[in-house]
Design an enzyme around this catalytic site. Structure first.
Site, PDB file in Angstrom:
ATOM      1  CG  LEU A 259      -1.389   2.706 -13.116  1.00 63.13           C
ATOM      2  CD1 LEU A 259      -0.363   3.541 -14.044  1.00 63.13           C
ATOM      3  CD2 LEU A 259      -1.162   3.148 -12.252  1.00 63.13           C
TER       4      LEU A 259
ATOM      5  CG  ASN B 254      -4.134   0.957  -1.984  1.00 67.81           C
ATOM      6  OD1 ASN B 254      -4.323  -0.137  -2.607  1.00 67.81           O
ATOM      7  ND2 ASN B 254      -2.293   0.361  -2.367  1.00 67.81           N
TER       8      ASN B 254
ATOM      9  CG  HIS C 136       1.793  -1.501  -0.336  1.00 64.16           C
ATOM     10  ND1 HIS C 136       1.717  -2.168  -2.015  1.00 64.16           N
ATOM     11  CD2 HIS C 136       3.137  -2.092  -0.384  1.00 64.16           C
ATOM     12  CE1 HIS C 136       3.111  -2.557  -2.301  1.00 64.16           C
ATOM     13  NE2 HIS C 136       3.833  -2.213  -0.653  1.00 64.16           N
TER      14      HIS C 136
HETATM   15  C1  GRF Z   1      -3.966  -7.083   0.060  1.00 67.33           C
HETATM   16  O1  GRF Z   1      -2.750  -7.719   0.466  1.00 67.33           O
HETATM   17  C2  GRF Z   1      -3.405  -6.052  -0.514  1.00 67.33           C
HETATM   18  O2  GRF Z   1      -2.326  -5.432   0.619  1.00 67.33           O
HETATM   19  C3  GRF Z   1      -3.246  -5.206  -1.513  1.00 67.33           C
HETATM   20  O3  GRF Z   1      -3.932  -6.408  -2.157  1.00 67.33           O
HETATM   21  C4  GRF Z   1      -4.103  -7.602  -0.973  1.00 67.33           C
HETATM   22  C5  GRF Z   1      -5.885  -7.461  -1.583  1.00 67.33           C
HETATM   23  O4  GRF Z   1      -6.347  -8.436  -1.222  1.00 67.33           O
HETATM   24  N1  GRF Z   1      -3.290  -3.915  -2.190  1.00 67.33           N
HETATM   25  P1  GRF Z   1      -8.108  -9.018  -0.829  1.00 67.33           P
HETATM   26  O5  GRF Z   1      -8.223  -8.953  -2.402  1.00 67.33           O
HETATM   27  O6  GRF Z   1      -8.300  -8.043  -0.149  1.00 67.33           O
HETATM   28  O7  GRF Z   1      -8.157 -10.350   0.020  1.00 67.33           O
END
Ligand code: GRF
Length: 202
Positions: free
Chosen positions: A96, A111, A113
């Site tokens: 967090l 962020n 997601h």
């Molecule tokens: C991604 O799938 C993102 O959506 C999620 O965590 C993953 C991070 O992957 N929040 P990376 O470390 O950028 O390869």
């Protein structure tokens, strides 16, 4: 933000492929900003090596190493402020974000997601859990969402969503890989629009 380049901090916990996409987007000019600080919640995150290779300053932030949670929060905030950070981009950050940081950077923490929000967000919805839930629901569409970060997990305003098909024989891994390609496309573009003030944030 119109005349000077924005200064970005990127927060990671793992491989950092989204961090790499942002680094690459700066180089190609898709993102007119400078990534000046990479903060990782894990010492062994490969993203730290990606940053070091580019000469970007890194920091491993472990809240538990401080005498109190308040001191941890204030140290992170002070570090961001000392570096004159304008925007904070979470890229696979699994902790967090401290409230003091969210409040000091209102509408400037984002962020990415890997699925639709709010349907596939909230506690426990990270990594393969997200894609398992999408497949179990029988959805034919998924894809990454970029949103502002507020005090509630996975709750802030959605800025953009990119649609990615869910194929009948998808596993969480095949779906994650197809979505990740789109994450890398989407994230720099949304950040660029945010920096340029192209979203109405009320
Ligand atoms: C991604 O799938 C993102 O959506 C999620 O965590 C993953 C991070 O992957 N929040 P990376 O470390 O950028 O390869």
């Amino acid at each position: 933000m119109e005349n000077k380049r924005a200064r970005l901090a990127v927060l990671i916990s793992g491989g950092g492929t989204n961090l790499q996409a942002l680094i690459d987007a700066v180089k190609t000019g898709i993102l007119s900003a400078d990534i000046v600080y990479v903060v990782s919640s894990r010492r062994d995150a490969y993203g730290l090596e990606r940053a070091a290779k580019e000469g970007i300053e890194t920091f491993v932030f472990k809240a538990k190493k401080y005498p109190s949670p308040q001191e941890a929060e204030h140290d992170l905030l002070a570090r961001l402020q000392e570096r004159k950070i304008d925007f904070v981009a979470l890229a696979g950050y699994l902790k967090l974000v401290p409230l003091t940081v969210i409040r000091a950077f209102r509408n400037r923490v984002v962020n990415i997601h890997p699925a639709r929000l709010p349907e596939y967000g909230g506690k426990g919805m990270y990594g393969h859990h997200v894609h398992e839930a999408v497949i179990a629901a029988g959805d034919t569409e998924s894809g990454p969402t970029v949103h502002l970060v507020d005090e509630v997990y996975d709750h802030g305003k959605v800025l953009e969503h990119a649609s990615v098909p869910v194929l009948p024989d998808d596993t969480p891994d095949t779906l994650a890989a197809r979505i990740l390609v789109q994450e890398h496309r989407l994230y720099p573009r949304v950040l660029q629009k945010l920096i340029k003030g192209e979203y109405s944030l009320g």
